[in-house]
Design a protein around this motif. Structure first.
Motif, PDB file in Angstrom:
ATOM      1  N   GLU A 116       0.871  -1.169   0.000  1.00 31.77           N
ATOM      2  CA  GLU A 116       0.000   0.000   0.000  1.00 31.77           C
ATOM      3  C   GLU A 116       0.910   1.221   0.000  1.00 31.77           C
ATOM      4  N   GLU A 136      -5.400  -1.677  -9.733  1.00 33.89           N
ATOM      5  CA  GLU A 136      -5.550  -2.475  -8.505  1.00 33.89           C
ATOM      6  C   GLU A 136      -4.224  -2.623  -7.763  1.00 33.89           C
ATOM      7  N   THR A 137      -3.525  -1.519  -7.602  1.00 33.35           N
ATOM      8  CA  THR A 137      -2.199  -1.538  -6.973  1.00 33.35           C
ATOM      9  C   THR A 137      -2.238  -1.041  -5.530  1.00 33.35           C
ATOM     10  N   ARG A 138      -3.446  -0.695  -5.027  1.00 32.74           N
ATOM     11  CA  ARG A 138      -3.620  -0.219  -3.657  1.00 32.74           C
ATOM     12  C   ARG A 138      -2.884   1.098  -3.437  1.00 32.74           C
ATOM     13  N   LEU A 139      -2.845   1.930  -4.468  1.00 32.85           N
ATOM     14  CA  LEU A 139      -2.265   3.256  -4.325  1.00 32.85           C
ATOM     15  C   LEU A 139      -3.207   4.134  -3.515  1.00 32.85           C
ATOM     16  N   LEU A 158      -5.199   3.839 -13.908  1.00 31.38           N
ATOM     17  CA  LEU A 158      -5.130   3.803 -12.448  1.00 31.38           C
ATOM     18  C   LEU A 158      -6.438   3.263 -11.872  1.00 31.38           C
ATOM     19  N   ASN A 161      -7.992   2.055  -7.421  1.00 35.44           N
ATOM     20  CA  ASN A 161      -7.033   2.351  -6.376  1.00 35.44           C
ATOM     21  C   ASN A 161      -7.747   3.107  -5.263  1.00 35.44           C
TER      22      ASN A 161
END
Length: 233
Positions: A116, A136-139, A158, A161
Motif C-alpha cells: 500500500e 488495482e495496486t492499492r495506491l 489507475l 485504487n
C-alpha cells in the motif's frame, strides 16, 4: 546458465516454475531483453537483476514472486525502457524505480496484496513514459500534480485504487492521452472530489477511452463535448 552472449530470453507462458537463480543472472551479462511473464516463478527477484548492464526490457509480470523489489533495479537507469512487475506478491516497492528515467512503459498492476503506497511526486521524473499501468495496486493519497510532466503519455490506467482529494488540473496537459482510467468498480465509491477540473474534462473529448467516476465531469461539460463532436461531423 552458461550463455554469456545471450541477448534475448523470451519465454513467457511456458509453465516455468521455481526461483530465478542469482548465479544464472550473473552469467547472462549480455541480456538486453528478459521476458518471463505468465509463468509460475516464485521466491525473490535477485539483487543481481541490477547488474545486467544492457538490459532494456524486463517483464516478470503474472508470476508469484515475493519480498522486496530489489533497490539495485535503479542501476538500470541508462538502459531500461520497459518494465513489467505487475500481478505478483511483492511486499516492498523501492523509490529507485523512479530513477529509471528512460522508461517508456511501466506496469505495476496488482503488485502484491500487502503493498500500500502513495504515488510519489518523483513520478514526474519519468518524462519518457508512454504507458503507465497501475491497476488495482492499492495506491493511496492524492494524485500528484507532477503527472502533468509526463507529456508523452498515451495511456494512464489507475483503475481501482484508493486515491482521494482533488484531481490535479495538470492532467489537462497530457494532450497525447488516448486512454485514461481513474474509475472504480461499481461496488466501490470513488474518493475523488467531484466535479473534476474543467481543464481535464474539456480535453477528454479526444479520448477513445475515458473512464471516470460518475459525476466527475458536469452535465454542462458533457454537453459541450457532445456539441463539439456534432459540429465536426
Amino acid at each position: 546458465c552458461h550463455l554469456k552472449f545471450l541477448a534475448v530470453l523470451d519465454v513467457p507462458n511456458n509453465k516455468i516454475a521455481g526461483p530465478i537463480y542469482a548465479h544464472c543472472l550473473r552469467k547472462l551479462s549480455s541480456l538486453s531483453t528478459l521476458l518471463l511473464q505468465s509463468n509460475s516463478l516464485s521466491g525473490f527477484l535477485p539483487e543481481e537483476i541490477g547488474g545486467l548492464p544492457h538490459l532494456g526490457v524486463l517483464n516478470i509480470a503474472n508470476n508469484s514472486l515475493v519480498g522486496s523489489i530489489p533497490t539495485s533495479i535503479g542501476r538500470l537507469n541508462s538502459t531500461l525502457i520497459s518494465l513489467g512487475l505487475g500481478d505478483n506478491r511483492f511486499e516492498m516497492f523501492p523509490s529507485e524505480i523512479f530513477e529509471l528515467t528512460k522508461l517508456e512503459a511501466l506496469n505495476i498492476d496488482m503488485l502484491g496484496p500487502k503493498i500500500e503506497l502513495n504515488l510519489p511526486t518523483e513520478i514526474g521524473r519519468l518524462t519518457n513514459l508512454v504507458v503507465l499501468e497501475a491497476e488495482e495496486t492499492r495506491l493511496t493519497g492524492v494524485l500528484p500534480s507532477e503527472l502533468g510532466l509526463l507529456t508523452r503519455l498515451t495511456m494512464l490506467n489507475l483503475f481501482d485504487n484508493n486515491f482521494h482529494g482533488d484531481v490535479p488540473t495538470e492532467l489537462g496537459l497530457l494532450r497525447r492521452l488516448d486512454f485514461l482510467d481513474l474509475s472504480s468498480p461499481p461496488s466501490k465509491e470513488s474518493l475523488f472530489h467531484i466535479p473534476w477540473p474543467k481543464e481535464v474534462c474539456d480535453f477528454a473529448d479526444d479520448f477513445k477511452h475515458f473512464y471516470v467516476p460518475s459525476g466527475a465531469c458536469s452535465e454542462r461539460q458533457r454537453l459541450l463535448r457532445k456539441r463539439r463532436r456534432l459540429s465536426s461531423i
